[in-house]
Enzyme design. Structure first.
Site, PDB file in Angstrom:
ATOM      1  N   GLY A  70      42.328 -21.007  43.626  1.00 14.36           N
ATOM      2  CA  GLY A  70      42.756 -19.669  43.213  1.00 14.36           C
ATOM      3  C   GLY A  70      42.699 -19.523  41.697  1.00 14.36           C
ATOM      4  N   THR A  71      43.052 -20.577  40.995  1.00 16.60           N
ATOM      5  CA  THR A  71      43.036 -20.556  39.527  1.00 16.60           C
ATOM      6  C   THR A  71      41.634 -20.236  39.012  1.00 16.60           C
ATOM      7  OG1 THR A  71      44.831 -22.164  39.451  1.00 16.60           O
ATOM      8  CG2 THR A  71      43.488 -21.963  37.461  1.00 16.60           C
ATOM      9  N   GLN A 184      49.211 -15.283  46.777  1.00 22.33           N
ATOM     10  CA  GLN A 184      50.434 -15.331  47.600  1.00 22.33           C
ATOM     11  C   GLN A 184      50.468 -14.223  48.647  1.00 22.33           C
ATOM     12  OE1 GLN A 184      52.749 -17.644  47.683  1.00 22.33           O
ATOM     13  NE2 GLN A 184      52.228 -18.816  45.855  1.00 22.33           N
ATOM     14  N   THR A 244      27.760 -27.893  43.608  1.00 25.63           N
ATOM     15  CA  THR A 244      27.530 -28.100  45.046  1.00 25.63           C
ATOM     16  C   THR A 244      28.758 -27.666  45.833  1.00 25.63           C
ATOM     17  OG1 THR A 244      26.075 -29.923  44.532  1.00 25.63           O
ATOM     18  CG2 THR A 244      26.926 -29.846  46.786  1.00 25.63           C
ATOM     19  N   CYS A 333      54.682 -24.402  38.940  1.00 26.32           N
ATOM     20  CA  CYS A 333      54.001 -24.562  37.658  1.00 26.32           C
ATOM     21  C   CYS A 333      54.422 -23.435  36.729  1.00 26.32           C
ATOM     22  CB  CYS A 333      52.487 -24.600  37.823  1.00 26.32           C
ATOM     23  SG  CYS A 333      51.888 -23.632  39.212  1.00 26.32           S
TER      24      CYS A 333
HETATM   25  N1  PLP Z   1      48.145 -17.350  41.688  1.00 22.76           N
HETATM   26  C1  PLP Z   1      49.326 -17.423  42.307  1.00 22.76           C
HETATM   27  C2  PLP Z   1      50.162 -16.191  42.444  1.00 22.76           C
HETATM   28  C3  PLP Z   1      49.785 -18.643  42.820  1.00 22.76           C
HETATM   29  O1  PLP Z   1      50.969 -18.710  43.421  1.00 22.76           O
HETATM   30  C4  PLP Z   1      48.964 -19.791  42.687  1.00 22.76           C
HETATM   31  C5  PLP Z   1      49.415 -21.104  43.160  1.00 22.76           C
HETATM   32  O2  PLP Z   1      50.586 -21.400  43.233  1.00 22.76           O
HETATM   33  C6  PLP Z   1      47.718 -19.655  42.037  1.00 22.76           C
HETATM   34  C7  PLP Z   1      47.349 -18.411  41.553  1.00 22.76           C
HETATM   35  C8  PLP Z   1      46.801 -20.803  41.865  1.00 22.76           C
HETATM   36  O3  PLP Z   1      46.132 -21.124  43.054  1.00 22.76           O
HETATM   37  P1  PLP Z   1      45.475 -22.569  43.209  1.00 22.76           P
HETATM   38  O4  PLP Z   1      46.606 -23.526  43.402  1.00 22.76           O
HETATM   39  O5  PLP Z   1      44.586 -22.486  44.397  1.00 22.76           O
HETATM   40  O6  PLP Z   1      44.713 -22.834  41.958  1.00 22.76           O
END
Ligand code: PLP
Length: 392
Positions: A70-71, A184, A244, A333
């Protein structure tokens, strides 16, 4: 009893997810770019997963790109949109309660000369729409607003924001883009890119919050919108994300999305019932608390955040762990230097109120019996802590 209530941090993969991933890793391990049969077999998993993810989002397959998490999807959207539109304006609008995956890229963009405005929230993490409306200007290139907050479970008004943005673009002849971090929200509230979310240009999701694997994410980019890639190289993912493909992860995400959305209403009902039962239990059994999550239409089904005044969340967390209950003190985090939640801070909570906060986050596997057990154990832990009196 083991009660897992930290589903916003990560979820346990569905058994079918583990099975398909094992199959890919053991047998169908080819590179999807290879021309031989092993490559073709691997490519089939990627195609099937893209179809599932697109269906879950009400998007078309060509609008879905796989990322490493997600990041990365968030970084790709922010840096990509800023680069694509840097000659059109300098303003970016986001919120003060975003995940660091948005706040950190926003900080970098500020360093690069963009002006970033952070929209505030009230004490239940509901967005200040008046501030948002006032912030929108012809100099704005990008809006990024999460769809559901990870610490409080508050639903953000992305649909209204999309409508306002579309009307603004029409009236002023602008092309402001809207991104939503739906990591989320995915699997918790309906996200239909052809329905309520049709004004959203880019949207990020992640595998491990929907009982899929970690290390896999997805980015929706609306058809016709072109943003530069964040990772360049071999040109995979139609040049949007080189590297990949993580075929096992992609297959796992596709499988999770299929299960999750195949049974959406039933899952949400189970999650909501668990949340309501715990909320009721805590409210009736434990005095001197603040419910930090909303209890109105902005309450999502997946998170309950409570401050137990006169305690320390971290101590409660470890006490509960001894009873087999797994919770969190807030975001796993946090971007705040002191380690205190920037979200609860933005909501106006005092440091002592933030210190006593616990986040319970639910899945469809949680039961009413578990919630009664958790209520009892939280009550014991809070009472014990308060008897020590050290934080009164
Ligand atoms: N965005 C939100 C709102 C999240 O809660 C999180 C993960 O806790 C992320 C982004 C990051 O996702 P990922 O852990 O897949 O990088």
């Amino acid at each position: 009893m083991l009660v897992y209530l930290d589903n916003s941090s990560t979820t346990r993969p569905y058994d079918k997810v583990t099975e398909i991933m094992t199959e890919v890793l053991r047998n169908d391990f080819g590179n999807p770019s290879s021309l031989h049969t092993l490559g073709i077999a691997a490519e089939k998993y990627v195609k099937a997963a893209r179809k599932s993810l697109a269906a879950a989002l009400g998007a078309s397959e060509e609008e879905v790109y796989f990322t490493s998490c997600g990041t990365e999807a968030d970084n790709t959207a922010l840096f990509g949109a800023a680069r694509a539109r840097r000659h059109q304006g300098k303003k970016i609008i986001t919120t003060s309660v975003e995940h660091p995956a948005i706040l950190e890229p926003a900080k970098r963009l500020e360093e690069a000369g963009f002006e970033v405005e952070y929209i505030g929230v009230d004490q239940k993490c509901r967005l200040d729409m008046e501030q948002f409306k006032a912030a929108l200007s012809e100099d704005t290139v990008l809006i990024s607003v999460m769809a559901l907050n990870n610490e409080t479970g508050t639903i953000m008004p992305v649909e209204q924001i999309a409508e306002i943005k579309n009307a603004f673009n029409k009236e002023h002849g602008c092309d402001v883009l809207l991104h939503s971090d739906a990591v989320q929200a995915f699997g918790k509230i309906p996200l239909n890119m052809k329905g309520g979310f049709r004004g959203v240009d880019m949207l990020s999701v992640s595998g491990h919050k929907i009982h899929g694997p970690k290390g896999i994410g997805g980015l929706f980019v609306r058809k016709g919108l072109s943003i530069p890639a964040y990772l360049v190289g071999g040109g995979q993912e139609r040049h949007m994300r080189s590297g990949t493909e993580n075929t096992a992860g992609i297959a796992g995400l596709g499988c999770a999305a299929e299960i999750c959305f195949g049974d959406f209403d039933k899952r949400i009902k189970a999650m909501s019932e668990a949340r309501a039962r715990l909320l009721e239990g805590i409210k009736s059994e434990i005095p001197d608390i603040i419910i930090n999550s909303p209890e109105d239409e902005w309450a999502g089904p997946s998170v309950l955040n409570v401050s137990f005044l006169g305690t320390r969340g971290e101590v409660l967390l470890h006490t509960l762990e001894q009873d087999g209950i797994f919770v969190s003190t807030g975001s796993a985090c946090s971007s705040n230097k002191k380690g205190q939640s920037h979200v609860l801070g933005a909501m106006g909570l005092k440091p002592k109120e933030i210190e006593g906060a616990l986040r319970f986050s639910f899945s469809e596997f949680n039961t009413p019996e578990e919630m009664d057990y958790v209520t009892e154990k939280v009550k014991q832990a809070v009472t014990r802590f308060r008897k020590l009196g050290s934080f009164r």
